[in-house]
Design a protein around this motif. Structure first.
Motif, mmCIF file in Angstrom:
data_model
loop_
_atom_site.group_PDB
_atom_site.id
_atom_site.type_symbol
_atom_site.label_atom_id
_atom_site.label_comp_id
_atom_site.label_asym_id
_atom_site.label_seq_id
_atom_site.Cartn_x
_atom_site.Cartn_y
_atom_site.Cartn_z
ATOM 1 N N VAL A 156 15.805 -31.041 14.710
ATOM 2 C CA VAL A 156 16.083 -31.608 16.032
ATOM 3 C C VAL A 156 15.612 -33.054 16.110
ATOM 4 O O VAL A 156 16.351 -33.952 16.557
ATOM 5 N N VAL A 157 14.389 -33.322 15.660
ATOM 6 C CA VAL A 157 13.825 -34.665 15.763
ATOM 7 C C VAL A 157 14.599 -35.659 14.901
ATOM 8 O O VAL A 157 14.917 -36.783 15.339
ATOM 9 N N LYS A 158 14.959 -35.268 13.693
ATOM 10 C CA LYS A 158 15.591 -36.202 12.761
ATOM 11 C C LYS A 158 17.049 -36.486 13.098
ATOM 12 O O LYS A 158 17.639 -37.406 12.555
ATOM 13 N N LYS A 159 17.624 -35.702 14.005
ATOM 14 C CA LYS A 159 18.990 -36.002 14.429
ATOM 15 C C LYS A 159 19.069 -37.413 15.017
ATOM 16 O O LYS A 159 20.057 -38.131 14.852
ATOM 17 N N TRP A 160 17.994 -37.833 15.693
ATOM 18 C CA TRP A 160 17.993 -39.147 16.346
ATOM 19 C C TRP A 160 17.652 -40.263 15.373
ATOM 20 O O TRP A 160 17.708 -41.445 15.741
ATOM 21 N N SER A 161 17.298 -39.931 14.130
ATOM 22 C CA SER A 161 16.940 -40.955 13.137
ATOM 23 C C SER A 161 18.068 -41.236 12.158
ATOM 24 O O SER A 161 17.953 -42.141 11.336
ATOM 25 N N ILE A 162 19.133 -40.457 12.216
ATOM 26 C CA ILE A 162 20.237 -40.614 11.264
ATOM 27 C C ILE A 162 21.412 -41.263 11.980
ATOM 28 O O ILE A 162 21.928 -40.710 12.961
ATOM 29 N N PRO A 163 21.839 -42.436 11.539
ATOM 30 C CA PRO A 163 22.929 -43.140 12.232
ATOM 31 C C PRO A 163 24.276 -42.476 11.981
ATOM 32 O O PRO A 163 24.448 -41.722 11.032
ATOM 33 N N ILE A 216 7.939 -38.423 5.889
ATOM 34 C CA ILE A 216 6.790 -37.534 5.791
ATOM 35 C C ILE A 216 7.098 -36.162 6.391
ATOM 36 O O ILE A 216 6.689 -35.122 5.843
ATOM 37 N N MET A 217 7.845 -36.116 7.508
ATOM 38 C CA MET A 217 8.167 -34.820 8.114
ATOM 39 C C MET A 217 9.071 -34.003 7.199
ATOM 40 O O MET A 217 8.892 -32.788 7.060
ATOM 41 N N VAL A 218 10.032 -34.658 6.568
ATOM 42 C CA VAL A 218 10.938 -33.971 5.649
ATOM 43 C C VAL A 218 10.174 -33.492 4.425
ATOM 44 O O VAL A 218 10.401 -32.374 3.931
ATOM 45 N N ILE A 219 9.256 -34.311 3.925
ATOM 46 C CA ILE A 219 8.457 -33.914 2.767
ATOM 47 C C ILE A 219 7.620 -32.681 3.084
ATOM 48 O O ILE A 219 7.552 -31.727 2.301
ATOM 49 N N VAL A 220 6.974 -32.679 4.256
ATOM 50 C CA VAL A 220 6.116 -31.555 4.632
ATOM 51 C C VAL A 220 6.925 -30.272 4.792
ATOM 52 O O VAL A 220 6.539 -29.202 4.292
ATOM 53 N N VAL A 221 8.078 -30.361 5.464
ATOM 54 C CA VAL A 221 8.877 -29.150 5.662
ATOM 55 C C VAL A 221 9.440 -28.654 4.333
ATOM 56 O O VAL A 221 9.555 -27.447 4.099
ATOM 57 N N ARG A 222 9.772 -29.583 3.442
ATOM 58 C CA ARG A 222 10.276 -29.170 2.126
ATOM 59 C C ARG A 222 9.184 -28.432 1.343
ATOM 60 O O ARG A 222 9.438 -27.377 0.751
ATOM 61 N N LEU A 271 18.839 -29.093 3.810
ATOM 62 C CA LEU A 271 17.791 -30.044 3.454
ATOM 63 C C LEU A 271 18.272 -31.113 2.474
ATOM 64 O O LEU A 271 17.748 -32.224 2.458
ATOM 65 N N LEU A 272 19.269 -30.776 1.657
ATOM 66 C CA LEU A 272 19.765 -31.757 0.689
ATOM 67 C C LEU A 272 20.379 -32.969 1.374
ATOM 68 O O LEU A 272 20.418 -34.060 0.809
ATOM 69 N N GLY A 273 20.868 -32.793 2.592
ATOM 70 C CA GLY A 273 21.427 -33.922 3.315
ATOM 71 C C GLY A 273 20.384 -34.977 3.634
ATOM 72 O O GLY A 273 20.689 -36.180 3.653
ATOM 73 N N TYR A 274 19.147 -34.544 3.866
ATOM 74 C CA TYR A 274 18.091 -35.495 4.181
ATOM 75 C C TYR A 274 17.618 -36.243 2.933
ATOM 76 O O TYR A 274 17.055 -37.326 3.030
ATOM 77 N N ASP A 275 17.832 -35.657 1.747
ATOM 78 C CA ASP A 275 17.424 -36.327 0.510
ATOM 79 C C ASP A 275 18.129 -37.655 0.346
ATOM 80 O O ASP A 275 17.554 -38.632 -0.136
ATOM 81 N N ALA A 276 19.417 -37.701 0.722
ATOM 82 C CA ALA A 276 20.200 -38.905 0.508
ATOM 83 C C ALA A 276 19.826 -40.019 1.476
ATOM 84 O O ALA A 276 19.901 -41.201 1.132
ATOM 85 N N PHE A 277 19.406 -39.652 2.690
ATOM 86 C CA PHE A 277 19.165 -40.684 3.701
ATOM 87 C C PHE A 277 17.694 -41.000 3.914
ATOM 88 O O PHE A 277 17.323 -42.146 4.149
ATOM 89 N N MET A 278 16.825 -40.008 3.862
ATOM 90 C CA MET A 278 15.394 -40.232 4.113
ATOM 91 C C MET A 278 14.559 -39.427 3.116
ATOM 92 O O MET A 278 13.838 -38.510 3.497
ATOM 93 N N PRO A 279 14.634 -39.769 1.827
ATOM 94 C CA PRO A 279 13.946 -38.977 0.796
ATOM 95 C C PRO A 279 12.428 -39.023 0.895
ATOM 96 O O PRO A 279 11.761 -38.145 0.362
ATOM 97 N N ARG A 280 11.872 -40.045 1.547
ATOM 98 C CA ARG A 280 10.411 -40.173 1.592
ATOM 99 C C ARG A 280 9.856 -40.062 3.004
ATOM 100 O O ARG A 280 8.728 -40.486 3.267
#
Length: 461
Positions: free
Chosen positions: A211-218, A331-337, A320-329
């Motif tokens: 939900v949160v990262k929806k607003w971070s992806i253009p 911190i929230m994505v890393i923790v959830v992964r 989750l693979l979709g976030y690898d391409a746009f925001m691989p580093r």
């Protein structure tokens, strides 16, 4: 990740439920049959803890594929299908609970044997084996795809040389041999059940991140970005991609219902949970089922919706693979992964237990425990699951095939057939008509979904 907790063998204690009035909440306790004698039942699980346990049993790796299913059917189409599948799942559990009250049997294999004799027991056993191998394969697939990304996110971004520990297949083999196999070899693995509570909170955190990262992806997505799972090239991304679709019919739509069926598969767990419930009654357990499926439905819908609104038509089959391409580093994505990887790693041995139990029961009956049989069966099941995870290119294939076959049977077809065979009521009763509709619906959904999936494979090839 969640656990299909038909898990440890000691869960399969036969319980005898006394005949109850349909509207009775039931204050009596349920005796257990242990070593051939009826013993008093210890204080059972509360309503809240039973809801918690059943939700953990329902939620699994399927949640990672629901955004892909929404991208293949549209928001309204997906929502309608999710309502249909969840409602049918709740109703099939209602039939299983009635059969449990009538027969005193609290295992799926036992109901199969009661309804169809030995062929029924074998049929259910084979379905459970295929279902759990599919579930293990999906978890191992997640490890294969996410481990390299997790390691890469912790290393320096300036590296240009790819090391061996960034090879997903090699990492999966190493982790399976060093962690999964030793844990799966244990005769009893009940201590891993404690990971279910962590898995639930990991899943909630996953939804929050989506939900949160929806607003971070253009949108439109940056040009020349590639989503690794399906190799979607985003070079043609345009403003038109940023309009959510309400209804979509395509060759990928056939994966939607099987993925949902895979995601609501908990029926082999419901009866043991019923047996352990404090003040057990069918009405009380049905309320637990309704609450659990409703909450799971909400979590599934929110994660699928915001995952779809993040990537639209370019959603990866493993979200989750979709976030690898746009925001691989991030911190929230890393923790959830990392959280999901840890949960998946400890869940695979637990899912393995009912599959091995079904194999041993079908091939060797009630023979005394043998380490040779135990080891050979364990290694065979894990090897098959590992091969699928290594060589299946897309996790949606696992969800599609397993969901359209064994998940559909275990959710819809078998409960209806067993009810019609065991329950003595007239065929014109409401539940008998519902059981017929459940069987017909299951067959139709399974056949259509599997046919569409095979057709998609042919077209893709």
């Amino acid at each position: 990740m969640s656990i299909n907790k038909d898990s440890a063998p000691d869960l399969y204690q036969e319980c005898v439920t006394s005949d109850r009035d349909e509207g009775d909440e039931g204050d009596e306790t349920t005796p257990l049959i242990t070593n051939g004698s009826v013993q008093p039942k210890a204080k059972g699980a509360s309503f809240a803890s039973s809801v918690f346990n059943l939700m953990n049993a329902i939620m699994g790796s399927g949640i990672l594929g629901l955004s892909y299913a929404m991208a293949s059917t549209g928001i309204v189409g997906f929502s309608l299908l999710l309502v249909l599948v969840s409602s049918l799942a709740a109703y099939s559990i209602h039939l299983l609970l009635k059969l449990c009250d009538q027969t005193g049997i609290n295992s799926y294999e036992g109901l199969g044997e009661k309804a169809l004799q030995k062929p029924g027991k074998i049929l259910v056993g084979i379905s459970i084996i295929i279902q759990n191998i599919g579930a293990m394969s999906s978890y191992l697939f997640i490890l294969k795809s996410e481990l390299p990304a997790a390691i890469d996110s912790l290393l320096s971004p300036d590296r240009t040389v790819h090391a061996w520990y960034e090879n997903g297949r090699l990492l999966l083999i190493i982790v399976t041999l060093c962690v999964v196999v030793p844990l799966a070899m244990l005769p009893k693995i009940g201590f891993l059940g404690c990971t279910s509570s962590l898995a639930f909170f990991f899943m909630l955190y996953f939804v929050v991140v989506v939900v949160v990262k929806k607003w971070s992806i253009p949108c439109p997505l940056p040009h020349n970005m590639t989503i690794p799972s399906d190799a979607f090239q985003i070079s043609n991304s345009s403003d038109s991609d940023c309009t959510p679709k309400l209804f979509i019919i395509s060759s990928k739509s056939g994966f939607a219902i099987p993925t949902m069926a895979f995601s609501f598969m908990c029926h082999t767990t419901v009866l043991p949970i019923y047996c352990e419930l404090e003040r057990p009654s069918k009405a009380r357990m049905q309320n637990i089922t309704n609450v659990s499926i409703s909450l799971t439905f909400t979590i599934y819908l929110i994660s699928a919706l915001f995952g779809y609104l993040s990537f639209y038509a370019h959603v990866a089959s493993e979200l989750l693979l979709g976030y690898d391409a746009f925001m691989p580093r991030d911190i929230m994505v890393i923790v959830v992964r990392l959280a999901i990887l840890l949960s998946v790693l400890l869940t695979v041995p637990l899912i393995h237990f009912p599959a091995r139990k079904a194999v041993v029961l079908m091939l060797f009956g009630n023979r005394p425990f043998s380490w040779l049989i135990h080891i050979i069966t364990t290694l065979t099941i894990l090897s098959v699951s590992l091969l699928f995870a290594l060589f299946v290119p897309d996790i949606s294939n696992v969800f599609g095939v397993v969901g359209s076959t064994t998940s559909t049977c275990l959710l819809f077809v078998y409960p209806g057939i067993f009810y019609l065979k065991i329950h003595p009521g007239p065929l014109r009763s409401v539940d008998s008509i519902g059981a017929v509709l459940l069987v017909v619906s299951g067959f139709i959904m399974g056949i259509i979904s599997f046919s569409v999936i095979v057709n998609a494979w042919i077209n893709d090839s």
